[in-house]
Write a protein that holds these residues in place. Structure first.
Motif, PDB file in Angstrom:
ATOM      1  N   ARG A 396     -53.250 -37.060 -35.663  1.00  0.00           N
ATOM      2  CA  ARG A 396     -52.798 -35.862 -36.609  1.00  0.00           C
ATOM      3  C   ARG A 396     -54.231 -34.979 -36.731  1.00  0.00           C
ATOM      4  NH1 ARG A 396     -48.131 -33.768 -38.219  1.00  0.00           N
ATOM      5  NH2 ARG A 396     -46.734 -35.212 -38.555  1.00  0.00           N
ATOM      6  N   ASN A 441     -50.872 -30.050 -42.963  1.00  0.00           N
ATOM      7  CA  ASN A 441     -49.612 -30.986 -42.439  1.00  0.00           C
ATOM      8  C   ASN A 441     -48.838 -30.190 -41.884  1.00  0.00           C
ATOM      9  OD1 ASN A 441     -51.135 -33.560 -43.335  1.00  0.00           O
ATOM     10  ND2 ASN A 441     -50.430 -32.694 -45.481  1.00  0.00           N
ATOM     11  N   GLU A 443     -45.295 -29.283 -39.466  1.00  0.00           N
ATOM     12  CA  GLU A 443     -44.062 -29.951 -39.182  1.00  0.00           C
ATOM     13  C   GLU A 443     -43.991 -30.349 -37.862  1.00  0.00           C
ATOM     14  OE1 GLU A 443     -40.905 -27.235 -40.430  1.00  0.00           O
ATOM     15  OE2 GLU A 443     -41.593 -27.179 -42.429  1.00  0.00           O
ATOM     16  N   ASP A 444     -43.374 -31.572 -37.795  1.00  0.00           N
ATOM     17  CA  ASP A 444     -43.461 -32.147 -36.280  1.00  0.00           C
ATOM     18  C   ASP A 444     -42.338 -31.353 -35.389  1.00  0.00           C
ATOM     19  OD1 ASP A 444     -44.693 -34.134 -37.283  1.00  0.00           O
ATOM     20  OD2 ASP A 444     -43.124 -35.617 -37.599  1.00  0.00           O
ATOM     21  N   LYS A 445     -41.463 -30.686 -36.013  1.00  0.00           N
ATOM     22  CA  LYS A 445     -40.589 -30.164 -35.273  1.00  0.00           C
ATOM     23  C   LYS A 445     -41.149 -28.660 -34.605  1.00  0.00           C
ATOM     24  CE  LYS A 445     -36.203 -30.812 -37.226  1.00  0.00           C
ATOM     25  NZ  LYS A 445     -34.810 -30.423 -37.971  1.00  0.00           N
ATOM     26  N   LEU A 447     -44.524 -28.491 -33.941  1.00  0.00           N
ATOM     27  CA  LEU A 447     -45.357 -28.977 -33.064  1.00  0.00           C
ATOM     28  C   LEU A 447     -44.781 -29.555 -31.825  1.00  0.00           C
ATOM     29  CD1 LEU A 447     -47.630 -31.424 -35.361  1.00  0.00           C
ATOM     30  CD2 LEU A 447     -48.259 -29.368 -34.470  1.00  0.00           C
ATOM     31  N   GLU A 448     -43.714 -30.023 -31.942  1.00  0.00           N
ATOM     32  CA  GLU A 448     -42.886 -30.279 -30.663  1.00  0.00           C
ATOM     33  C   GLU A 448     -42.497 -28.969 -29.896  1.00  0.00           C
ATOM     34  OE1 GLU A 448     -39.232 -32.642 -32.097  1.00  0.00           O
ATOM     35  OE2 GLU A 448     -40.636 -34.301 -32.315  1.00  0.00           O
TER      36      GLU A 448
END
Length: 599
Positions: A396, A441, A443-445, A447-448
């Motif tokens: 991270r 922090n 979001e993962d989406k 970053l994807e």
């Protein structure tokens, strides 16, 4: 329990390390190039040449991504961890390297070795938190190193200086005498050398004459006024101010040597903000909040008093906050125009923190004050923070650096190919990443999405290189043919369909024909022996019977015409009929136009 533990130890003892020693040493030397030199680096530069120097615009890219400079230790660490995760040991290899990295950080702290690849000074809040932590540790090493060197210099000066009655004494006796003098002065000086010490068994520089200290009015519990302070011996002067003089005695005003403010990382700033917010809005809370924030102000006041004996608050304000000292031209009794100054309105507020701090401050130079920044405590906090990081936390922290490195790489590769669509996508990636990565922090989406955009750019660049290699744009002898092929390849990348100039007789058409022929021959060579026997085709005739093109998946027929409809004297208009034939499908479509002027 002991028996079980011994069995586990025996079980894991035979396992090899995730990283072999050669790979680990190579990576550590890449991260810490000063390990091979006899003299440690100053920590501000890197001697590694494997990473190309970024362009001027790329220096600000890490600010947008909140990552780290491309020549910094944090950036290199992110690249190394990615390589290890992909090629050497995976997750266990990452954990192994991180453990060695943390041990190296502790070794450098304990031995006063600066960390290479980090800029000196306070942490850069525009970078990622891990980079700030490493900068904080480097700052602690700088402070500790400077303090230790100052102690050695002071100790050597004090042991070599001649004191009355010291003749015939050994060095150890002199050191004990000086220690006793220091212990005696603890009750006389408000803030002694003890606050600068990390250990209780260290020697410090002692005053050459303790009577001067007693005469300075710094005894515990006594407060001297400006007249008494004027007889003090000035200490801790940096240099004389160019224009200002003390208001009451006309002597030159000297700028004091002050302590540097404590460096802060963004998480420490958040903690401090939370503590100050919890104090509330009451008068008592506001007063306590002001006292907590005035530690640096009190230190500067004490340094100023020590450097300028007999000074007043007005003198300090003129140097420290000139806007709070207002000067006006007035006419005196003799009719002369003179400048008369006074403190601003906020300085005259009752129970003003500046006035309270000034009355509390004693004339103590910066070198005898309590440290505003405890480098020992802060360094241990940073080392503990690093040791507690798990591989997931580390990923991270370093993800902005990885995305930063990926963007720099695709920009470098795109500059060689010069693809307009890729330039546009890279700009979109930078804008998108700047918004996403600035949040603590993300979001993962999101970053994807960024990673998917970078993957798309990589695919386009690889496709462009493949097409250029297949069409041989660099091998063309004629400039016209080369330009035509480059335009054709560029259109293939940018457009869904491209017309082939000259069809099969053109230069691009001949290359396409050759590509199909080579592919058909390669497919024929790869046919299994059983199919060859079934077809009854001898090996010698196989190459001659192979078609230049593979069997079509379907046939498309397009009929175009321009005829007058509905009457022979009508205007001639375009007509079109389309048909597609496949093994399982047949479609027919027509588009007809007619002149409706008279019908």
């Amino acid at each position: 329990m002991v028996h079980t533990a011994k069995k586990k130890i025996r079980k894991h003892r035979g396992e090899e390390s995730p990283l072999n020693s050669d790979v680990l040493n190579t990576i550590l030397l890449f991260l810490f190039p000063d390990a091979v030199s006899e003299k440690p680096l100053d920590g501000t530069t890197s001697i590694d040449n494997s990473i190309p120097a970024p362009e001027a615009g790329d220096y600000t890219l890490y600010n947008q991504f909140k990552s780290a400079p491309s020549d910094s230790l944090t950036y290199k660490l992110a690249l190394c961890l990615c390589m290890i995760n992909f090629y050497h040991g995976g997750l266990k290899g990452v954990a192994h390297l991180w453990q060695e990295f943390v041990l190296e950080m502790r070794f450098r702290w304990e031995n006063n070795f600066l960390i290479p690849g980090l800029a000196s000074g306070s942490p850069d809040l525009r970078c990622c938190l891990l980079h700030q932590k490493l900068q904080m540790l480097n700052c602690c090493i700088e402070r500790k190193k400077a303090r230790d060197e100052g102690k050695k210099t002071s100790l050597s000066d004090s042991t070599t200086s001649a004191y009355p009655g010291d003749a015939g004494k050994t060095g150890g006796q002199l050191g004990l005498d000086h220690l006793r003098d220091t212990e005696k002065e603890k009750g006389e000086v408000g803030k002694s050398w003890d606050s600068w010490s990390d250990s209780e068994e260290e020697f410090f520089e002692c005053l050459s004459d303790t009577e001067d200290l007693k005469g300075n009015g710094q005894e515990s519990g006594k407060k001297g006024g400006p007249k008494e302070m004027a007889n003090l011996k000035p200490e801790g002067r940096l240099h004389q101010h160019g224009k200002l003089t003390l208001l009451h005695n006309g002597e030159p005003l000297y700028i004091p040597v002050t302590q540097e403010p404590a460096p802060m990382t963004e998480d420490l700033l958040e903690e401090q903000s939370e503590v100050l917010a919890k104090l509330g809005t009451s008068a008592e809370g506001a007063h306590l909040r002001a006292r907590m924030q005035s530690a640096c102000l009190l230190s500067d006041m004490e340094s100023f008093k020590a450097a300028n004996p007999g000074c007043f608050l007005e003198d300090f304000v003129r140097w420290y906050s000139p806007r709070d000292y207002i000067e006006e031209e007035v006419t005196d009794e003799k009719g002369n125009v003179v400048l008369k100054g006074e403190l601003s309105a906020r300085m005259k507020i009752p129970s003003n923190m500046w006035v309270e701090a000034w009355e509390t401050a004693k004339p103590v130079p910066a070198r005898r004050q309590r440290r505003l920044f405890d480098d020992t405590r802060e360094a241990e906090k940073v080392l503990h923070y690093l040791a507690m990081q798990k591989p997931a936390d580390l990923a991270r922290h370093l993800l902005p650096c990885v995305i930063h490195a990926a963007v720099l790489k695709v920009k470098e590769e795109e500059s060689l190919e010069n693809i307009p669509s890729v330039k546009k996508i890279i700009k979109q990636i930078i804008a998108h990443s700047s918004k996403v990565l600035h949040f603590p922090n993300p979001e993962d989406k999101k970053l994807e999405e960024i990673i998917l955009q970078i993957t798309t750019v990589e695919a386009i660049i690889a496709r462009a290189r493949s097409l250029k290699a297949k069409f041989g744009t660099e091998k063309c002898e004629h400039e016209e043919e080369k330009e035509g092929l480059e335009r054709f390849v560029s259109c293939l990348l940018e457009q869904p369909e491209v017309s082939v100039t000259g069809a099969g007789r053109g230069h691009a058409g001949r290359i396409i024909h050759k590509l199909f022929v080579n592919a058909q021959r390669a497919a024929a060579v790869a046919l299994p022996e059983e199919e060859l026997k079934k077809s009854g085709c001898p090996e010698e005739r196989r190459q001659t019977l192979v078609s230049d093109f593979p069997p079509p998946a379907g046939r498309e027929l397009i009929l175009r015409a321009t005829v007058p409809r509905p009457a022979p004297y009508s205007k001639a208009l375009p007509q079109r009929m389309y048909s597609v034939l496949t093994k399982e499908d047949f479609r027919l479509a027509g588009a007809f136009s007619s002149d409706t002027s008279f019908f």
